[in-house]
Design a protein around this motif. Structure first.
Motif, mmCIF file in Angstrom:
data_model
loop_
_atom_site.group_PDB
_atom_site.id
_atom_site.type_symbol
_atom_site.label_atom_id
_atom_site.label_comp_id
_atom_site.label_asym_id
_atom_site.label_seq_id
_atom_site.Cartn_x
_atom_site.Cartn_y
_atom_site.Cartn_z
ATOM 1 N N ILE A 164 -2.781 1.885 -9.182
ATOM 2 C CA ILE A 164 -3.487 0.619 -9.394
ATOM 3 C C ILE A 164 -2.779 -0.128 -10.525
ATOM 4 O O ILE A 164 -2.559 0.453 -11.581
ATOM 5 N N LEU A 198 -2.355 -1.901 -4.302
ATOM 6 C CA LEU A 198 -3.445 -2.725 -3.774
ATOM 7 C C LEU A 198 -2.900 -4.065 -3.282
ATOM 8 O O LEU A 198 -1.951 -4.603 -3.852
ATOM 9 N N ARG A 249 0.806 -1.218 0.000
ATOM 10 C CA ARG A 249 0.000 0.000 0.000
ATOM 11 C C ARG A 249 0.849 1.283 0.000
ATOM 12 O O ARG A 249 0.530 2.273 -0.636
ATOM 13 N N GLU A 268 -8.166 -7.532 -3.691
ATOM 14 C CA GLU A 268 -8.530 -6.458 -4.623
ATOM 15 C C GLU A 268 -7.521 -6.359 -5.769
ATOM 16 O O GLU A 268 -7.892 -6.123 -6.930
ATOM 17 N N HIS A 269 -6.248 -6.523 -5.407
ATOM 18 C CA HIS A 269 -5.179 -6.396 -6.406
ATOM 19 C C HIS A 269 -5.439 -7.250 -7.649
ATOM 20 O O HIS A 269 -5.316 -6.796 -8.788
#
Ligand code: HEM
Length: 418
Positions: free
Chosen positions: A111, A115, A96, A119-120
């Motif tokens: 992004i 992440l 992060r 979620e990544h």
């Protein structure tokens, strides 16, 4: 990836983020190290060789895990097994925070790099097909043409600043083509590269804003009139089964621009600096142009330029040392590639070396999805340069400027040829 010179540019700034030594840090682990400047021009001891500076530290007999009070206080992993251990545990070490000190690193929302799972994976899955080997293969002729056009501009003069006139321009032009940016805006894009190279903490916001100002209108336009470009393809993405937002698309484009630009330009600069000092290596590469592509892998190992922080999500132990929740661990990837256990005589460029995967493009879930593009750009650039420019040498060694930091590189590289 964030270029360190865009985050801060002096010892004094890092020193502002000096913290007291916490009681879980053992005394023999403590070193004074500002990774933004270490091995770069501002480093009084190792100015001129980022990689050698790290290697000297790896070989100084100290513990495998160090701790510095600068940049908010953080650990530094010194050897391949430790660097691998952190990279392989994204559920324990978060990405992060992409720069240190954390206050600065938290400003970035790239992004998918900033992440963590799960979620990544949703966003990475959108990106990987857009940078696939097939996509890159289809760009090869374009990359060659760009490289040759840049060489046309310098070949007759017999000298150039390789960074300003070649290495900094090529990756930007390729990004330009990927997003299909109008040709008349090319000059703006070029200027933006210099903003992205800015050297003060305040310039971080300006850098992100300049890229945002460039990309945000494109996102709006491509939503209305989709084309064949990368942004149009991204906007069709559905992370987790819902449409991607404009903001998410913007954070992906910011990451692609910064991740693809400084790394590729820096690698080209460092490799070409080495070639300028080693005419034998130039001759070796020139003698087998058909092998340049496969040899780029060893050059990338030797001239690894990225360092990345991770943050402990919970308390754990690393190299026998207590790590507390929230502790940051900095990973100079070059030290993985310079570990003698994996790569004997690691400072030598040795094309016969047994192929052991290096980590110049990272490892694990965040491993660079732009690797094929980056390697192809570098290979085709070297092929074109070595085919057309005769033996070249350093023109004005005193003007060469080496950058340390989370993306190292060369700022000026004056070359001359007859
Ligand atoms: C020589 C060139 C390059 C080098 C050395 C390089 C290096 C890296 C490294 C070390 C990482 C992992 C960072 C981490 O784990 O924290 C990474 C991630 C990434 N790179 Fe590259 N890169 C290069 C070129 C590119 C290019 C050309 C692109 C795209 C245009 C790109 C896009 C990305 C993206 C999107 C990520 C994040 C992946 C994720 O979080 O899953 N890179 N790169």
């Amino acid at each position: 990836m964030i270029s360190s010179w865009a985050v801060m540019d002096s010892y004094s700034e890092a020193t502002r983020y000096r913290v007291p030594v916490p009681d879980h840090v053992q005394a023999d682990a403590i070193i004074e190290l500002d990774y933004h400047t270490f091995g770069g021009d501002l480093d009084p001891e190792f100015a001129g060789d980022h990689q050698i500076a790290w290697k000297a530290l790896q070989d100084d007999g100290g513990p495998d895990l160090r701790w510095t009070p600068l940049n908010g206080g953080h650990w530094i992993a010194m050897r391949a097994p430790l660097i691998g251990e952190v990279l392989d545990q994204p559920e324990l070490f978060s990405s992060r925070i992409l720069a240190l000190p954390k206050e600065v690193g938290a400003m970035y929302r790239f992004i998918p790099l900033s992440l963590d799972p799960p979620e990544h994976g949703l966003f990475r899955a959108l990106l990987v097909p857009l940078l696939s080997a097939k996509v890159v293969h289809d760009k090869e002729e374009h990359i060659k043409a760009l490289a040759n056009a840049l060489i046309d501009g310098v070949i007759e003069q017999g000298h150039c600043d390789y960074v300003a006139e070649f290495a900094n321009i090529l990756p930007i032009s390729i990004f330009h083509q990927l997003v299909d940016f109008p040709a008349e805006e090319r000059e703006r894009l070029r200027k933006m590269a210099y903003v992205a190279n800015a050297a003060s903490a305040g310039s971080v916001a300006a850098m992100l804003k300049s890229i945002g100002d460039f990309v945000a209108p494109l996102i709006v336009e491509r939503r209305q009139h989709p084309g064949e470009d990368l942004i149009s393809a991204l906007l069709k993405g559905e992370p987790g089964g819902r449409p991607i937002t404009d903001e998410e698309a913007l954070h992906i484009c910011q990451q692609l621009f910064i991740g693809g630009f400084h790394t590729t330009a820096g690698s080209l600069g460092l490799i070409t600096l080495h070639l300028a000092k080693n005419p034998d290596l130039q001759r070796e590469l020139r003698s087998r142009p058909d092998r340049i592509k496969s040899r780029v892998n060893e050059l990338m190992r030797r001239f690894s330029l990225v360092g990345i922080p991770r943050t402990a999500i919970r308390a754990c132990t690393l190299a026998g040392q207590e790590i507390r929740e929230g502790d940051a661990v900095y990973l100079p990837l070059v030290l993985f590639n310079f570990d003698e256990q994996l790569y004997p005589s690691p400072l030598d460029v040795n094309f016969e070396r047994r192929s052991v995967p290096h980590v110049s493009f990272g490892r694990g879930i965040h491993k660079c999805p732009g690797q094929a593009l980056g390697m192809t750009e570098i290979a085709l650039a070297l092929e074109a340069w070595l085919a057309r420019i005769p033996e070249f040498r350093l023109d004005d060694a005193a003007r060469i400027r080496i950058k340390g930091g989370s993306v190292g590189g060369v700022e000026n590289l004056q070359l001359r040829w007859d």
